[in-house]
Design an enzyme around this catalytic site. Sequence first.
Site, mmCIF file in Angstrom:
data_model
loop_
_atom_site.group_PDB
_atom_site.id
_atom_site.type_symbol
_atom_site.label_atom_id
_atom_site.label_comp_id
_atom_site.label_asym_id
_atom_site.label_seq_id
_atom_site.Cartn_x
_atom_site.Cartn_y
_atom_site.Cartn_z
ATOM 1 N N LYS A 25 0.685 -1.301 -0.428
ATOM 2 C CA LYS A 25 -0.062 -0.439 -0.307
ATOM 3 C C LYS A 25 0.811 1.002 -0.084
ATOM 4 O O LYS A 25 0.812 2.564 -0.606
ATOM 5 C CB LYS A 25 -0.902 -0.073 1.391
ATOM 6 C CG LYS A 25 -1.785 -0.968 1.161
ATOM 7 C CD LYS A 25 -2.866 -1.315 2.205
ATOM 8 C CE LYS A 25 -2.499 -1.469 3.409
ATOM 9 N NZ LYS A 25 -1.749 -2.575 3.973
ATOM 10 N N THR A 26 1.650 1.240 0.963
ATOM 11 C CA THR A 26 2.784 2.309 1.024
ATOM 12 C C THR A 26 3.385 2.692 -0.156
ATOM 13 O O THR A 26 4.172 3.506 -0.907
ATOM 14 C CB THR A 26 3.921 2.334 2.017
ATOM 15 O OG1 THR A 26 2.580 1.961 3.493
ATOM 16 C CG2 THR A 26 4.292 3.998 2.698
ATOM 17 N N ASP A 85 -1.469 6.608 6.301
ATOM 18 C CA ASP A 85 -1.434 5.860 7.096
ATOM 19 C C ASP A 85 -2.670 5.302 7.893
ATOM 20 O O ASP A 85 -2.728 6.112 8.686
ATOM 21 C CB ASP A 85 -0.173 5.473 6.877
ATOM 22 C CG ASP A 85 -0.038 3.750 6.733
ATOM 23 O OD1 ASP A 85 -0.683 2.958 6.069
ATOM 24 O OD2 ASP A 85 0.655 3.467 7.382
ATOM 25 N N THR A 137 -5.440 -0.928 7.065
ATOM 26 C CA THR A 137 -5.681 -2.667 6.905
ATOM 27 C C THR A 137 -7.350 -2.974 7.256
ATOM 28 O O THR A 137 -8.011 -4.207 7.554
ATOM 29 C CB THR A 137 -4.536 -3.118 8.087
ATOM 30 O OG1 THR A 137 -4.937 -2.407 9.407
ATOM 31 C CG2 THR A 137 -3.413 -3.394 7.702
ATOM 32 N N ARG A 145 6.679 -8.056 2.069
ATOM 33 C CA ARG A 145 7.088 -7.536 3.704
ATOM 34 C C ARG A 145 7.556 -8.853 4.525
ATOM 35 O O ARG A 145 9.242 -9.266 4.799
ATOM 36 C CB ARG A 145 6.106 -6.416 4.481
ATOM 37 C CG ARG A 145 7.973 -6.506 6.225
ATOM 38 C CD ARG A 145 6.630 -5.260 6.689
ATOM 39 N NE ARG A 145 6.573 -4.121 5.946
ATOM 40 C CZ ARG A 145 5.510 -3.209 6.451
ATOM 41 N NH1 ARG A 145 4.463 -3.942 6.457
ATOM 42 N NH2 ARG A 145 5.454 -1.949 5.832
#
Length: 341
Positions: free
Chosen positions: A67-68, A112, A161, A220
């Site tokens: 997302k980031t 975020d 999320t 990640r």
Amino acid sequence: MAREPVVTGGNGGEDERDLKGLRPQRMQDMVGQRDVYARLQVAVEAARMRGDALGHILFDGPPGLGKTTFALCIPREIGSSIQLTSGAILKAPKDLLPYLSNAPEKSVLFIDEIHRLPKAVEEYLYTAMEDFRIDIVLGEGVSARTINLHLKPFTLIGATTRAGLLSGPLRDRFQIRETLGFYNEQELTEILHRSAGNLEIPIREDAARELARRSRGTPRIANNQLLWVRDFATSRADGEITLEVARAALTMAGIDELGLNRTDRQYLDTLIRVFQGGPAGIEAIGHTMNGSIDTLEDEVEPFLLRMEMLVRTPRGRIVTQRAYHHLGMKPAGGGTQRGLF
Ligand code: ADP
């Protein structure tokens, strides 16, 4: 050619050592999520051709899926700048003011964990997003007056999320809503090869595939595991990541053949032993494990649901036969249960 974006505020959500350099810089360099990429590409191109600010975008999905990374790539595509902040630190409307009033035309404001915005801040965003205007109330009581501050057209990118926790009015103000899904083994293998290449880590093909298989569909986690296996290869072997080295390193870290970590297994074990396999509510499970309910909901449960080891019902969480089988336990009434911890 797009300019490099100017990044101000926050740390881009990046706190893992070495991982900063692994983030793809352009959307076209991102692995997987091709349909999301294609839709964003259309929106970016259209905005660029019209000379307008790109519409507001909401990214939703479990942590670590990109997302980031998407949010950081977008200003590079449109040749603008980005400011980064988080719903967790915007406690009052005044905290938002510097970001909004400083936002250059067509720039991106990335928030975020946008589901953590307090209601008052969220309401403040409505006119900012819709009319590029904020109303500031000065003074109190009968002498109070409202000043309209006009903003330059900007793009808000929210990441969450928990899209379900966003209020309807906020969700509806995002023109583009994208849910990022988990990555398959092939995509994760490609990400691992790229990361290993960037960090000059020698890794065999079968070892990369093994790491990918045990990375819970999440880039990640794949990158983090790569760093751990690199350390293990350096300290216990000759530096090269072979299949044997990868397996030994992951076992030492408590990652099993399907990618479950200690917390995943402890969650299933608690549900089975304490709650007889369920149904049980998330609060009860979290308190019993003495763990963070947010972590269980954001990270543990999506993976276990995807692995079909858990089902969510209106009455609570229930473990499946697959979970019993994986843990080497027998369903209640079918034999003796064996604890894992
Ligand atoms: P999120 O914001 O969803 O929590 P991030 O965008 O911070 O996730 O991604 C976590 C890490 O995973 C990044 O540092 C990046 O290196 C890697 N990553 C995420 N998505 C991709 C992708 N599509 N291709 C390659 N690497 C990715």
